[in-house]
Design a protein around this motif. Structure first.
Motif, short mmCIF file in Angstrom:
data_model
loop_
_atom_site.label_atom_id
_atom_site.label_comp_id
_atom_site.label_asym_id
_atom_site.label_seq_id
_atom_site.Cartn_x
_atom_site.Cartn_y
_atom_site.Cartn_z
N PRO A 96 0.83 -1.21 0.00
CA PRO A 96 0.00 0.00 0.00
C PRO A 96 0.87 1.26 0.00
O PRO A 96 1.92 1.30 0.64
CB PRO A 96 -0.80 -0.12 1.30
N ALA A 97 0.44 2.25 -0.73
CA ALA A 97 1.20 3.51 -0.83
C ALA A 97 1.31 4.18 0.53
O ALA A 97 0.34 4.26 1.28
CB ALA A 97 0.52 4.44 -1.83
N GLN A 98 2.49 4.68 0.82
CA GLN A 98 2.73 5.39 2.07
C GLN A 98 2.60 6.91 1.90
O GLN A 98 2.59 7.64 2.89
CB GLN A 98 4.12 5.05 2.62
N TYR A 99 2.50 7.36 0.68
CA TYR A 99 2.46 8.80 0.42
C TYR A 99 1.05 9.36 0.42
O TYR A 99 0.84 10.56 0.23
CB TYR A 99 3.15 9.13 -0.91
N ILE A 100 0.06 8.50 0.63
CA ILE A 100 -1.33 8.94 0.58
C ILE A 100 -2.05 8.50 1.85
O ILE A 100 -1.82 7.40 2.36
CB ILE A 100 -2.05 8.37 -0.68
N GLY A 101 -2.88 9.37 2.40
CA GLY A 101 -3.65 9.01 3.58
C GLY A 101 -2.77 8.61 4.75
O GLY A 101 -1.72 9.20 5.00
N ASP A 102 -3.19 7.56 5.46
CA ASP A 102 -2.45 7.10 6.64
C ASP A 102 -1.56 5.90 6.34
O ASP A 102 -1.05 5.26 7.26
CB ASP A 102 -3.42 6.77 7.77
N GLY A 103 -1.36 5.59 5.08
CA GLY A 103 -0.51 4.46 4.71
C GLY A 103 -1.22 3.12 4.76
O GLY A 103 -0.59 2.07 4.57
N SER A 104 -2.54 3.13 5.00
CA SER A 104 -3.29 1.87 5.08
C SER A 104 -3.65 1.33 3.70
O SER A 104 -4.11 0.19 3.57
CB SER A 104 -4.58 2.09 5.87
N GLY A 105 -3.47 2.16 2.66
CA GLY A 105 -3.87 1.75 1.32
C GLY A 105 -5.31 2.10 1.01
O GLY A 105 -5.80 1.79 -0.07
N LEU A 106 -6.00 2.77 1.97
CA LEU A 106 -7.38 3.20 1.77
C LEU A 106 -7.43 4.72 1.91
O LEU A 106 -6.88 5.28 2.87
CB LEU A 106 -8.31 2.55 2.79
N ASP A 107 -8.10 5.37 0.98
CA ASP A 107 -8.21 6.83 0.99
C ASP A 107 -9.66 7.21 0.74
O ASP A 107 -10.27 6.72 -0.22
CB ASP A 107 -7.29 7.43 -0.08
N VAL A 108 -10.23 8.03 1.60
CA VAL A 108 -11.63 8.43 1.48
C VAL A 108 -11.71 9.82 0.86
O VAL A 108 -11.07 10.76 1.34
CB VAL A 108 -12.32 8.43 2.86
N ARG A 109 -12.52 9.93 -0.21
CA ARG A 109 -12.62 11.22 -0.91
C ARG A 109 -14.07 11.55 -1.25
O ARG A 109 -14.86 10.65 -1.54
CB ARG A 109 -11.78 11.20 -2.20
N GLY A 110 -14.36 12.87 -1.23
CA GLY A 110 -15.70 13.33 -1.56
C GLY A 110 -15.71 14.28 -2.73
O GLY A 110 -16.69 15.02 -2.91
N ASP A 111 -14.65 14.27 -3.53
CA ASP A 111 -14.55 15.21 -4.66
C ASP A 111 -14.48 14.51 -6.01
O ASP A 111 -14.11 15.12 -7.00
CB ASP A 111 -13.29 16.08 -4.49
N LEU A 112 -14.86 13.24 -6.07
CA LEU A 112 -14.82 12.50 -7.32
C LEU A 112 -16.25 12.20 -7.78
O LEU A 112 -17.01 11.52 -7.08
CB LEU A 112 -14.04 11.19 -7.16
N GLY A 113 -16.59 12.71 -8.96
CA GLY A 113 -17.94 12.54 -9.46
C GLY A 113 -18.34 11.09 -9.65
O GLY A 113 -19.50 10.71 -9.44
N GLY A 114 -17.38 10.25 -10.05
CA GLY A 114 -17.69 8.84 -10.25
C GLY A 114 -18.13 8.14 -8.99
O GLY A 114 -18.89 7.16 -9.05
#
Length: 314
Positions: free
Chosen positions: A248-266
């Motif tokens: 899992p990427a360490q450069y995004i979020g908390d490094g858990s590999g899960l990222d929560v976003r509310g700005d993606l139309g899809g």
């Protein structure tokens, strides 16, 4: 036969009988030998007949083979090939609908004004679509996402799923992000996965899964899908890591590999469980070496297909 007019004397009668018997015994014996010899010669002939005129048989003969027209029970089959019966191939996703959204479109770059127009994503307005990123050697994200999506489709269909794409390289551009969401909604999809690759700074490595934030506004309401989408994302994270060996990427979020976003139309406009997966960083040379490798992309597709399968079989 008469011997005369007078009966013979007793002593002469006994002598005469003895002589007759002595003469008859050799004759009878010779006759028996002739009859026995004739019978054996007939029995020994091929296709000969016995004393009753019927075909000869031997007590040591093997029984005749069954005629070719005789019906015999069929031999058991190792695989019936019929669903629901022993030996039938497994169809764990029979009756399930999966939508795969290959991020961007290889032709987007030819229609800059069209993909730049703004569309409503509920909470705000954003571009219809973008061209996506690319490796330093020029391998486009849009080509990567289509290849992985097609491989995942093959795997999912083999498991019985009905798989639909938002685009298969067969459109001049797009579709726009709001239409991508609508395709999954209209299909009443049991799961939707949008396939991407990131364009972060060199040196940043790994994959991550983007989950929908609970948002309400305009046409957006994700309150019903945040929980199942998280379960889908967690399954995807685990199976993708196992299949590819990626971290899992360490450069995004908390490094858990899960990222929560509310700005993606899809995600904002989806009414069915949906996540994005960023399979790696195209701008990092080590990740790029994997993303451009055919065998690695097959493993990536396998991880995505397995994540979807595990989610739908919970």
């Amino acid at each position: 036969m008469s011997y005369g007019s007078f009966p013979p004397e007793p002593g002469r009668r006994r002598g005469t009988l003895a002589i007759v018997l002595v003469a008859l015994i050799p004759t009878c014996f010779v006759g028996w030998l002739l009859w026995s010899s004739l019978g054996r010669s007939q029995d020994d002939g091929a296709g000969g007949t016995g004393g009753t005129g019927g075909p000869t048989t031997s007590s040591t003969s093997s029984p005749p083979p069954p005629s070719s027209g005789a019906s015999a029970p069929p031999a058991p089959s190792a695989s019936s090939g019929e669903p629901g019966k022993p030996g039938a191939p497994g169809k764990p996703l029979e009756g399930k609908v999966v939508v795969i959204d290959p991020g961007h479109n290889p032709h987007n770059r030819d229609h800059p004004s069209r993909i730049a127009r703004l569309v409503d994503i509920g909470t705000e307005k954003k571009e219809c679509d973008t061209t996506g990123t690319a490796t330093n050697s020029g391998y486009p994200e849009a080509s990567f996402t289509l290849d992985v999506a097609r491989r995942a489709r093959t795997l999912l269909e083999a498991r019985g799923a009905t798989v639909r794409f938002t685009q298969d390289g067969d459109r001049p551009y797009g579709p726009c992000v709001d239409e991508r969401a609508e395709i999954g909604n209209k299909a009443h999809a049991d799961a939707v996965v949008s396939v991407h690759a990131d364009g972060a700074a060199a040196g940043e490595r790994g994959f991550h899964v983007i989950l929908p934030k609970s948002v309400r506004g305009g046409g957006a309401d994700t309150s019903a899908i945040t929980a199942p989408s998280r379960r889908l994302g967690e399954r995807l994270r685990g199976d993708f890591a196992k299949a590819t060996g990626s971290e899992p990427a360490q450069y995004i979020g908390d490094g858990s590999g899960l990222d929560v976003r509310g700005d993606l139309g899809g995600l904002n406009l989806s009414t069915v469980p949906k996540v994005f997966i960023e399979c790696g960083n195209m701008r990092d040379s080590q990740d790029a070496a994997e993303l451009t490798d055919t065998a690695w992309r097959e493993r990536a597709a396998g991880g995505i297909a397995q994540g979807i399968t595990d989610f739908l079989n919970e």
